[in-house]
Design a protein around this motif. Structure first.
Motif, PDB file in Angstrom:
ATOM      1  N   VAL A 418      -4.813 114.916 -39.256  1.00  0.00           N
ATOM      2  CA  VAL A 418      -4.601 116.197 -38.765  1.00  0.00           C
ATOM      3  C   VAL A 418      -5.026 117.086 -39.909  1.00  0.00           C
ATOM      4  N   THR A 419      -5.867 118.122 -39.655  1.00  0.00           N
ATOM      5  CA  THR A 419      -6.510 118.943 -40.776  1.00  0.00           C
ATOM      6  C   THR A 419      -5.873 120.495 -40.341  1.00  0.00           C
ATOM      7  N   VAL A 420      -5.409 121.086 -41.225  1.00  0.00           N
ATOM      8  CA  VAL A 420      -5.031 122.381 -41.052  1.00  0.00           C
ATOM      9  C   VAL A 420      -5.813 123.496 -41.832  1.00  0.00           C
ATOM     10  N   THR A 421      -6.342 124.398 -41.156  1.00  0.00           N
ATOM     11  CA  THR A 421      -7.114 125.486 -41.665  1.00  0.00           C
ATOM     12  C   THR A 421      -6.447 126.800 -41.675  1.00  0.00           C
ATOM     13  N   ASP A 422      -6.152 127.540 -42.694  1.00  0.00           N
ATOM     14  CA  ASP A 422      -5.263 128.562 -42.771  1.00  0.00           C
ATOM     15  C   ASP A 422      -6.137 129.809 -42.553  1.00  0.00           C
ATOM     16  N   SER A 423      -5.398 130.875 -42.692  1.00  0.00           N
ATOM     17  CA  SER A 423      -5.848 132.167 -42.323  1.00  0.00           C
ATOM     18  C   SER A 423      -6.889 132.665 -43.490  1.00  0.00           C
ATOM     19  N   PHE A 457      -6.832 117.590 -34.320  1.00  0.00           N
ATOM     20  CA  PHE A 457      -6.490 116.258 -34.377  1.00  0.00           C
ATOM     21  C   PHE A 457      -7.687 115.480 -34.299  1.00  0.00           C
ATOM     22  N   ASN A 458      -7.927 114.794 -35.310  1.00  0.00           N
ATOM     23  CA  ASN A 458      -9.318 113.983 -35.385  1.00  0.00           C
ATOM     24  C   ASN A 458      -9.236 112.690 -35.078  1.00  0.00           C
ATOM     25  N   ALA A 463     -12.363 115.774 -31.810  1.00  0.00           N
ATOM     26  CA  ALA A 463     -11.332 116.750 -32.326  1.00  0.00           C
ATOM     27  C   ALA A 463     -10.823 117.377 -31.290  1.00  0.00           C
ATOM     28  N   VAL A 464      -9.211 117.739 -31.242  1.00  0.00           N
ATOM     29  CA  VAL A 464      -8.679 118.530 -30.392  1.00  0.00           C
ATOM     30  C   VAL A 464      -7.829 119.458 -31.359  1.00  0.00           C
ATOM     31  N   LEU A 465      -8.099 120.873 -30.607  1.00  0.00           N
ATOM     32  CA  LEU A 465      -7.681 121.835 -31.642  1.00  0.00           C
ATOM     33  C   LEU A 465      -6.770 122.673 -30.994  1.00  0.00           C
ATOM     34  N   ASP A 466      -5.707 123.170 -31.772  1.00  0.00           N
ATOM     35  CA  ASP A 466      -4.816 124.237 -31.426  1.00  0.00           C
ATOM     36  C   ASP A 466      -4.775 125.275 -32.553  1.00  0.00           C
TER      37      ASP A 466
END
Length: 616
Positions: A418-423, A457-458, A463-466
Motif C-alpha cells: 500500500v502506497t499513500v501519496t499525501d496532499s 493497493f499494489n 493497482a486499486v485506488l482510493d
C-alpha cells in the motif's frame, strides 16, 4: 496505567473480518473547467448530450445557455438571449425533460415592477439561486417557444426554486414559497404536477397533482430530483426542526408518505442532492468536516451517499486549503450527473470579496473512477483518517492472497503493498496488519499531510485506488462487536477505599455481546478504552458521558443534557500494537448506579463514535 491487552486486541481489531457486499464507491479521477462564467447546471439525459446552465449577462440578469460537456469545445449557446417570447429579467435553474425536447426553468415574474438596477435587492432576491418573485417556465430545446406554468403563481410575495422532471418525464416537481413568514426563509411547500408534452409543437400541459409539506415544521424546502423508479423525491431544507444553519437532505416517498432525514446535521449545511441516473446514489454538497464554515461563509464540498443516507463519502476537496485542488474564493453549489453516471458537472460559486445572493461562478467537469472503500477499523466511519491510525479498506483485487501479519508489521503482505501519496505529493509505504483480496488493514504512515491522500493497493493484478481525507487526529473507539457501536472494548479499573484494585470487564459475549454492570461505589474508577487516530492530539482529550445519544450524519452524538464532560488522564499510543491508542477516563462518582451510559471522545475538536458502558 497502560497494560497488556493481547487477548482483547485480537478480539476487537478486525484483522480478518470481511465486509459483506462492500459498497460501490467513487473517486474523482479528473477535474476540468468547462466555463469560467457559469451557474446552476443540468445535464440532458437524452442523446443530445448537452448541459444547460444559467449565466449572468453583462447587464446583471441571468440567462439560460447550453454547452457541450467537452472542455476543448464547449460551444456555448444562449437560448434566452434576444428572444422576444422569453420572460425578461432573471432566468435560470434549468432542468431537461428526458426526451431532450423541453427545458424547465425559473424566471423572475414579468408582471411586477422592479428597480431599474439589476443589483438592487428586489432583483437580487429574484436571481435563480434565491427564487423570490419567480415562477416556472418551460421552453423548447431551441429556446424559441415559452410557456408559463400557471400552477407556480401565487400572490406576491412568493417564489419558486429548483424545478425537476421525473425520469419517465410524466411528473414535474418544484419548491414554492407560500408565505414570507416565518423569517428568514418563509414557508415553503413542494408542488407535484403531471406533465404532458405538447402536440405538434403546441403547449405542454402541466396539471397540479399534490401540494406537500413533509417534515414537522413549515420551513425552507428545495427540490432536487426523483429516485430511479420515480416513487421518491429528494429535497433539502430545515423540515425536521433543525436550526437555519442545519440545512438537511431528506427523502419522501410519494406513494407511502415515508419521510427520512438522510443527513441529520444540526451544525452543518447539506444541499443539492442529485440522484444518479444509473444506481441508487446521490451526489450532494456538505460543510461536514470543514470547521471554519459558517452560515455567512459556507465551506462545502461534494459527497456521495446511498438513497438511505448510508455510505457517505467525500469526493472533492475544493475548499480545503491543504488540498492541491483548493480553489480560493469559491465554494460548491448545484450539480448533475452525466447520463451514464461516470461524470458530474458542478457549479463552483464565487465568494471572493464576500458572497452575494444568487451569485455567478464557474462550471467544472468531474470524471469518476471506481474506488475502494476505506473506514476506520474502530468506528467504521470512512472520514477522515489520521496518521498512525488503523484503517480497514474494502474492495476487490486489493491483494493476491490472504495473510495476517506476525508480531512485526511489514509493508508487503498477501502479495500486495500500500502506497499513500499525501496532499503535498509525498508518497510513503504503509504498514499492513492483514491482507486479502476483499480487505486490507493498514496503518496511515506517520507524517502524512492533512488534506486528500491517494491510496494505492499494489496487487499483482494491478493497482486499486482510493482517495481518503486526512486530519491530524480522528478519534475512533473500538467496540466488542467490531461495528463501531454497542459495548466498548475495554474495562474499568476500580480502586476501592479499602482493599485491592480490580480490573472489571465491561462486556460479556457468552451468548450475545452485551454490556456488564460495574460497581464503582466506595472509591475511584477509571474507564479504559482502546481507540485509534488519537496519538497526535495537541489539546486535552475529553470524554462526554451521558444517558442518551442521538444519530447524526452516519454516527451518533451523546446528548448534552444530563451528560458529564471529563478530561482523560492519559490519551496516547497503547505501546504494544502499532496504531492502537489507549484512553484512561476518570469516572465521576456521581455516575455510580446510572445504568447504561453512552461515551464519546473528543480530540482537537473531532468527535469519535459513541460506545456503551453500564454502571451500578
Amino acid at each position: 496505567m497502560r497494560r497488556s491487552i493481547v487477548g482483547l486486541c485480537m478480539a476487537v481489531i478486525p484483522a480478518v473480518s470481511i465486509a459483506q457486499n462492500p459498497p460501490v464507491d467513487y473517486r474523482v479521477v479528473t477535474i476540468q473547467q468547462l466555463t469560467s462564467n457559469g451557474g446552476r447546471v443540468a445535464w440532458s439525459p437524452s442523446g443530445n448530450n448537452l448541459i444547460a446552465f444559467d449565466r449572468e449577462n453583462s447587464v446583471g440578469y441571468f440567462d439560460v445557455w447550453t454547452m457541450n460537456p467537452d472542455p476543448a469545445n464547449t460551444n456555448e449557446i444562449c437560448l434566452t438571449c434576444n428572444q422576444a417570447a422569453a420572460p425578461p429579467y432573471n432566468k435560470g435553474n434549468p432542468d431537461w425533460h428526458p426526451s431532450g425536447n423541453y427545458i424547465v426553468f425559473q424566471a423572475q415574474r414579468p408582471d411586477m415592477t422592479y428597480s431599474t438596477d439589476p443589483t438592487a435587492l428586489d432583483n437580487t432576491l429574484a436571481r435563480p439561486g434565491v427564487g423570490i418573485n419567480n415562477v416556472i417556465y418551460i421552453m423548447d430545446a431551441a429556446g424559441e417557444n415559452y410557456w408559463e406554468v400557471a400552477a407556480s403563481e401565487n400572490p406576491a410575495p412568493g417564489g419558486v426554486l429548483h424545478p425537476h422532471f421525473s425520469h419517465d418525464g410524466t411528473k414535474l416537481i418544484w419548491a414554492q414559497q407560500i408565505a414570507r413568514d416565518p423569517l428568514p426563509s418563509g414557508e415553503w411547500v413542494i408542488q407535484v404536477a403531471s406533465f404532458t408534452p405538447g402536440v405538434a409543437g403546441g403547449a405542454p400541459t402541466v396539471q397540479l397533482l399534490n401540494t406537500l409539506q413533509p417534515g414537522v415544521i413549515p420551513a425552507l424546502l428545495e427540490t432536487h430530483g426523483f429516485s430511479l423508479d420515480d416513487t421518491t423525491i429528494f429535497f433539502s431544507g430545515t423540515a425536521s426542526g433543525q436550526p437555519q444553519y442545519g440545512n438537511d437532505i431528506y427523502s419522501y416517498n410519494l406513494n407511502t408518505g415515508a419521510f427520512a432525514d438522510l443527513t441529520n446535521t444540526p451544525d452543518n449545511w447539506d444541499e443539492h442532492s442529485r440522484p444518479s441516473p444509473v444506481e441508487e446514489k446521490l451526489i450532494f454538497i456538505s460543510t461536514y468536516g470543514n470547521q471554519n464554515s459558517s452560515l455567512g461563509n459556507l465551506q462545502q464540498d461534494y459527497w456521495t451517499m446511498n438513497y438511505d443516507g448510508s455510505d457517505k463519502k467525500r469526493v472533492t476537496w475544493f475548499v480545503d486549503p491543504d488540498s492541491p485542488y483548493y480553489l480560493s474564493g469559491m465554494t460548491t453549489g448545484d450539480n448533475d450527473w452525466s447520463p451514464d453516471g461516470t461524470q458530474s458537472v458542478v457549479y463552483l460559486i464565487n465568494t471572493a470579496g464576500g458572497a452575494s445572493l444568487g451569485q455567478s461562478g464557474a462550471d467544472y467537469l468531474l470524471t469518476f473512477g471506481p474506488s475502494a472503500t476505506a473506514a476506520s477499523s474502530a468506528s467504521y466511519f470512512n472520514f477522515p483518517q489520521a496518521p498512525g491510525s488503523i484503517v480497514s479498506t474494502f474492495g476487490s483485487n486489493l491483494a493476491g492472497s490472504t495473510a495476517g501479519a506476525a508480531s512485526t508489521l511489514t509493508t508487503t503482505l498477501g502479495q500486495t503493498s500500500v502506497t499513500v501519496t499525501d496532499s503535498q505529493g509525498t508518497a510513503r509505504p504503509a504498514l499492513l496488519a492483514f491482507a486479502s483480496p476483499g480487505q486490507v488493514n493498514w496503518i496511515v504512515p506517520a507524517g502524512t499531510a492533512p488534506g486528500p491522500a491517494t491510496v494505492a493497493f499494489n496487487a499483482s493484478s494491478g493497482a486499486v485506488l482510493d482517495t481518503i481525507g486526512v486530519e491530524r487526529v480522528s478519534p475512533a473507539i473500538y467496540t466488542i462487536l467490531s461495528s463501531g457501536s454497542g459495548p466498548a472494548a475495554g474495562f474499568i479499573n476500580v480502586y476501592p477505599s479499602n482493599g485491592p484494585s480490580t480490573s472489571q470487564p465491561i462486556f460479556n459475549c457468552a451468548s450475545s455481546c452485551t454490556t456488564v454492570p460495574v460497581s464503582i461505589s466506595g472509591g475511584s474508577a477509571y474507564l479504559i478504552l482502546f481507540a485509534t487516530g488519537i496519538e497526535n492530539h495537541q489539546s486535552s482529550v475529553t470524554a462526554k458521558i451521558g444517558p442518551s445519544a442521538v444519530t447524526y450524519w452516519s454516527g451518533q452524538e451523546v446528548v448534552s443534557s444530563g451528560s458529564q464532560t471529563v478530561t482523560a488522564s492519559f490519551a496516547g499510543a497503547q505501546g504494544q500494537f502499532t496504531g492502537l491508542d489507549q484512553v484512561n477516563i476518570p469516572i465521576p462518582a456521581k455516575l455510580a448506579g446510572a445504568g447504561t451510559l453512552y461515551v464519546q471522545l473528543q480530540a482537537d475538536g473531532f468527535n469519535s463514535n459513541v460506545v456503551q458502558i453500564q454502571l451500578q
